[in-house]
Design a protein around this motif. Structure first.
Motif, short mmCIF file in Angstrom:
data_model
loop_
_atom_site.label_atom_id
_atom_site.label_comp_id
_atom_site.label_asym_id
_atom_site.label_seq_id
_atom_site.Cartn_x
_atom_site.Cartn_y
_atom_site.Cartn_z
N LEU A 97 0.83 -1.21 0.00
CA LEU A 97 0.00 0.00 0.00
C LEU A 97 0.87 1.27 0.00
CD1 LEU A 97 -2.82 1.20 0.08
CD2 LEU A 97 -2.74 1.04 2.58
N ILE A 98 1.94 1.25 0.76
CA ILE A 98 2.88 2.37 0.78
C ILE A 98 3.43 2.60 -0.63
CG2 ILE A 98 5.16 3.11 1.59
CD1 ILE A 98 4.54 1.52 4.20
N ASP A 99 3.82 1.53 -1.29
CA ASP A 99 4.38 1.64 -2.64
C ASP A 99 3.32 2.10 -3.64
OD1 ASP A 99 6.91 1.35 -4.03
OD2 ASP A 99 5.94 -0.26 -5.16
N ALA A 100 2.09 1.62 -3.49
CA ALA A 100 1.01 2.06 -4.38
C ALA A 100 0.79 3.56 -4.25
CB ALA A 100 -0.28 1.29 -4.07
N CYS A 101 0.84 4.06 -3.03
CA CYS A 101 0.69 5.51 -2.81
C CYS A 101 1.83 6.27 -3.49
CB CYS A 101 0.65 5.83 -1.32
SG CYS A 101 -0.88 5.29 -0.52
N PHE A 102 3.04 5.73 -3.43
CA PHE A 102 4.16 6.37 -4.11
C PHE A 102 3.91 6.46 -5.61
CE2 PHE A 102 8.02 5.97 -6.66
CZ PHE A 102 8.69 7.12 -6.28
N LEU B 241 3.10 2.86 -16.34
CA LEU B 241 2.38 1.65 -15.96
C LEU B 241 3.34 0.50 -15.66
CD1 LEU B 241 -0.64 1.77 -18.43
CD2 LEU B 241 -0.70 2.07 -15.94
N LYS B 242 4.35 0.35 -16.51
CA LYS B 242 5.33 -0.72 -16.31
C LYS B 242 6.07 -0.54 -15.00
CE LYS B 242 9.66 -2.04 -16.23
NZ LYS B 242 10.59 -1.48 -15.29
N GLN B 243 6.57 0.68 -14.72
CA GLN B 243 7.31 0.91 -13.48
C GLN B 243 6.43 0.75 -12.26
OE1 GLN B 243 9.70 4.49 -13.56
NE2 GLN B 243 11.11 3.62 -15.05
N SER B 244 5.17 1.18 -12.36
CA SER B 244 4.24 1.03 -11.24
C SER B 244 3.97 -0.44 -10.94
CB SER B 244 2.92 1.74 -11.54
OG SER B 244 3.11 3.10 -11.75
N ILE B 245 3.65 -1.19 -11.97
CA ILE B 245 3.37 -2.62 -11.80
C ILE B 245 4.61 -3.35 -11.31
CG2 ILE B 245 2.79 -4.76 -13.03
CD1 ILE B 245 0.95 -2.94 -14.82
#
Length: 172
Positions: A114-119, A148-152
């Motif tokens: 969740l922390i990473d998703a917020c980032f 999208l690639k970096q987020s995933i």
């Protein structure tokens, strides 16, 4: 009579302090090396885009060794992306990701995914747009694909690191 190397410390406590520092330094070097290897073993997806795995070890370092050593591992690990993609922007973004995770964990937040998703929904996506579209002049479609690639990729790595940190004996 034993002469203490520091006032107030016995020889044994000084020796134990040195052993602890050696273990921390060795752990930092091992995790940084594994992180670089994780990025070296990038898995191509399509159109020159590849999944990298170095941030798994950066997040593990943050969890086990603390924020300073964890961000150092992230910087060392991410530096390989300069050779992989011929620009420094991923290095900056992935180091910022580690700093974000370190700050959140320091504030007693525990859900690394969740922390990473917020980032990635805030600072990460913004940095990708600034660097890839703004500085490098990439098209909107290419920038979106990289974002999208970096987020995933980042969320996947955060999930793997979280599983290792919270569900294996490594953190005990």
């Amino acid at each position: 009579m034993i002469i203490s190397p520091k006032p107030g410390l016995s020889y044994m406590s000084h020796l134990m302090s040195n052993v602890r520092l050696l273990k921390l330094s060795l752990s930092t070097a091992i995790l940084a090396g594994l992180g670089v290897l994780g990025n070296y073993l990038a898995q191509p997806i399509a159109y020159g885009v590849a999944f990298i795995f170095g941030s798994i070890f950066s997040i593990i370092a943050i969890g086990l060794l603390g924020p300073v050593r964890g961000v150092l591992v992230a910087f060392i690990t991410s530096s390989y992306t300069f050779f992989l993609w011929n620009h420094p922007y991923a290095l900056i973004i992935f180091t910022a990701e580690a700093l974000w995770i370190s700050t959140a964990l320091y504030r007693k937040k525990h859900n690394i995914v969740l922390i990473d998703a917020c980032f990635w929904l805030t600072i990460g996506a913004g940095l990708v747009v600034i660097f890839y579209a703004g500085v490098m002049g990439m098209s909107a479609q290419s920038t979106l694909m990289i974002c999208l690639k970096q987020s995933i990729n980042g969320l996947f790595n955060a999930l793997i690191a979280s599983i290792i940190l919270y569900h294996t004996p490594i953190a005990r």
